[in-house]
Design an enzyme around this catalytic site. Structure first.
Site, PDB file in Angstrom:
ATOM      1  N   TYR A 112     -30.207  28.289 -53.540  1.00 49.34           N
ATOM      2  CA  TYR A 112     -29.646  26.949 -53.522  1.00 49.34           C
ATOM      3  C   TYR A 112     -28.049  27.125 -53.013  1.00 49.34           C
ATOM      4  O   TYR A 112     -27.539  28.177 -53.038  1.00 49.34           O
ATOM      5  CB  TYR A 112     -29.569  26.500 -54.872  1.00 49.34           C
ATOM      6  N   TYR A 151     -37.983  31.096 -56.656  1.00 47.03           N
ATOM      7  CA  TYR A 151     -36.675  31.853 -56.893  1.00 47.03           C
ATOM      8  C   TYR A 151     -36.758  32.535 -58.607  1.00 47.03           C
ATOM      9  O   TYR A 151     -37.384  31.882 -59.207  1.00 47.03           O
ATOM     10  CB  TYR A 151     -35.515  31.113 -56.517  1.00 47.03           C
ATOM     11  N   ARG A 161     -39.306  30.583 -60.781  1.00 50.92           N
ATOM     12  CA  ARG A 161     -39.544  29.275 -60.513  1.00 50.92           C
ATOM     13  C   ARG A 161     -40.615  29.045 -59.643  1.00 50.92           C
ATOM     14  O   ARG A 161     -40.417  29.519 -58.184  1.00 50.92           O
ATOM     15  CB  ARG A 161     -38.626  28.133 -60.344  1.00 50.92           C
ATOM     16  N   HIS A 164     -40.400  24.294 -55.615  1.00 53.18           N
ATOM     17  CA  HIS A 164     -40.455  22.858 -56.225  1.00 53.18           C
ATOM     18  C   HIS A 164     -39.178  22.120 -55.490  1.00 53.18           C
ATOM     19  O   HIS A 164     -38.509  22.606 -55.200  1.00 53.18           O
ATOM     20  CB  HIS A 164     -40.033  23.026 -57.766  1.00 53.18           C
ATOM     21  N   HIS A 166     -36.791  18.954 -56.624  1.00 52.71           N
ATOM     22  CA  HIS A 166     -36.219  18.191 -57.750  1.00 52.71           C
ATOM     23  C   HIS A 166     -36.215  16.654 -57.223  1.00 52.71           C
ATOM     24  O   HIS A 166     -35.695  16.290 -56.183  1.00 52.71           O
ATOM     25  CB  HIS A 166     -34.901  18.428 -58.093  1.00 52.71           C
TER      26      HIS A 166
HETATM   27 FE   LIG Z   1     -34.693  24.464 -58.850  1.00 47.12          FE
END
Ligand SMILES: [Fe+3]
Lengths: 246, 205
Positions: A112, A151, A161, A164, A166
């Site tokens: 991110y 990640y 995770r 995905h 959000h």
């Molecule tokens: Fe996330």
């Protein structure tokens, strides 16, 4: 005979057994951030049945193109190019037009662009990770992005995770406000995830998994994934003999 | 015959996660150039009706730790009790006031801040007037489904004492968790506690 919405009926209560409960100990952060007293049930009133409305004029031309909206001119984000599309309806099946969807995600490596991010995967200089789009008259939306990577995150000793995206969704009413996450069909990390595991029912989990949609895939360009979204609906009064026609 | 008929299930909620700012307040986390300004950062676009106020506060967890990664949204009527939305049928709201705001808590201190106006009174479902209040929605990492609460004002004692929502709360000793404290001229403090002692009342509405 018509199915007329009862203006005093308000929004149907949320099915709390369908949503993840506030407290789900395998997701450790939820332990201290979950209210311990029961939620106080109230019918909706004007302030919950109205909400902010957004227009196309406030969106930029590139807002729904995450491949390019942070990239240098002539460049694009690295990763598998995808189209995400679907329809937003309410629980009664009516399309929700002009719904604002805000999306955010990691880059193709699972990293991110955020001050608090600690994963060692590299940043992509051409990928910001945010986008937004409004649904059309019939509730349909579409945006372009790159497929995010899975990640790791500090929860259990080795939690990852699944890939995905959000989603933050505005319907017509503050009572419909929703944040969720979209997953990708076939991801083996889905059943291992403690955040997804907070959702009690399999069918509910299934509704967050986008399906590969070859009919919308653009040859030699981008694969397509379909993700439909359902927002809360109003209570209605109707005659029973009309139920089938719905 | 009357029945409720949700024929589809609502999309299940998932946590906003620690990186919610990327999607909702990108400029706060240093992502510039995608959106000119963060949505909901400014609720006023010009000279507004009524009293301009500032609300600040924090959100604390069950250990009393201040959340640094929380995002709050508010939705409220204007000074005349009207909502700035096409669904408003009782009149036309102040065009310079959006009624909707979004604020990320400060990433270092956890303080949030809204520059808004004191809302007017809005009727409850049965027509009785509610006390001036603001709807608040809270999302963060660890919150699986956004939390709804309400902010009332401590200088509206008379209106609060007849408010249809506040008066129906069984545990009246918890009502103060919904009331912002006036700290100065046009400034209020509203601290939210997610869990434990003085836990804020959250609504299922
Ligand atoms: Fe996330």
């Amino acid at each position: 005979m018509k199915n007329t919405p009862d203006p005093h009926a308000g929004y149907a209560a949320r099915d709390r057994a369908w949503h993840p409960p506030a407290l789900h100990p395998p997701y450790k952060t939820s332990v201290m951030r979950s209210p311990s007293a029961p939620l106080l049930s109230l019918p909706t009133s004007l302030g919950e049945e109205t909400g902010p409305v957004f227009g196309q004029a406030m969106l930029g031309d590139m807002d729904h193109d995450l491949v390019h909206n942070y990239a240098e001119p002539g460049e694009s984000a690295i990763g598998p190019r995808i189209i995400v599309h679907g329809r937003v309806t309410d629980e009664t099946g009516r399309p929700v037009s002009n719904a604002l969807l805000e999306v955010w995600q990691a880059n193709a490596g699972g990293r991110y662009r955020h001050k608090k991010e600690g994963y060692l995967a590299p940043l992509d200089p051409n990928f910001g990770g945010c986008g937004r789009v409004l649904t059309d008259e019939q509730g349909f939306y579409e945006f372009r992005t790159i497929q995010p990577g899975a990640y790791p995150w500090p929860n259990g000793g080795n939690d990852w995770r699944p890939a995905h995206i959000h989603f933050s969704i505005f319907g017509a009413a503050f009572a419909q406000r929703l944040i969720t996450q979209m997953y990708f069909e076939g991801d083996p990390l889905i059943p291992l995830c403690p955040i997804i595991g907070a959702i009690p029912q399999k069918e509910a989990v299934q509704s967050l998994i986008a399906e590969l949609d070859m009919t919308r895939t653009v040859p030699m360009d981008a694969r397509a994934w379909r993700f439909d979204i359902v927002l809360r609906g109003k209570r209605q009064t109707l005659f029973e003999n009309r139920l089938e026609g719905l | 015959m009357t029945r409720r008929y949700p024929i589809l299930k609502e999309t299940p909620s998932q946590t906003a996660g620690p990186y919610v700012h990327i999607g909702m307040n990108p400029n706060v986390t240093g992502i510039h150039g995608v959106y000119e300004a963060d949505l909901g950062a400014a609720m006023k676009t010009g000279a507004v009706h009524g009293e301009e106020i500032t609300i600040t506060g924090t959100v604390a967890d069950g250990m009393g730790s201040i959340l640094k990664d929380v995002v709050l949204e508010i939705w409220q009527a204007d000074a005349d009790g009207l909502f700035n939305t096409p669904g408003e049928t009782r009149g036309t709201a102040d065009p310079e006031f959006s009624g909707w705001g979004r604020a990320a808590a400060d990433l270092q201190t956890g303080q949030y801040r809204f520059d808004t106006v004191k809302p007017g009174r809005v009727p409850w479902r049965d027509g009785r007037l509610q006390a001036p209040h603001i709807s608040v929605w809270i999302v963060a990492r660890g919150i699986n489904i956004g939390l709804h609460t309400r902010l009332y004002f401590d200088d509206e004692g008379e209106a609060n004492s007849e408010d249809p929502v506040l008066t129906r709360i069984e545990h009246q000793h918890r009502v103060p968790t919904l009331i912002a404290q006036k700290t100065g001229d046009g400034t209020y403090r509203f601290d939210i506690r997610l869990q434990g002692e003085n836990e804020t009342i959250f609504f299922d509405m």
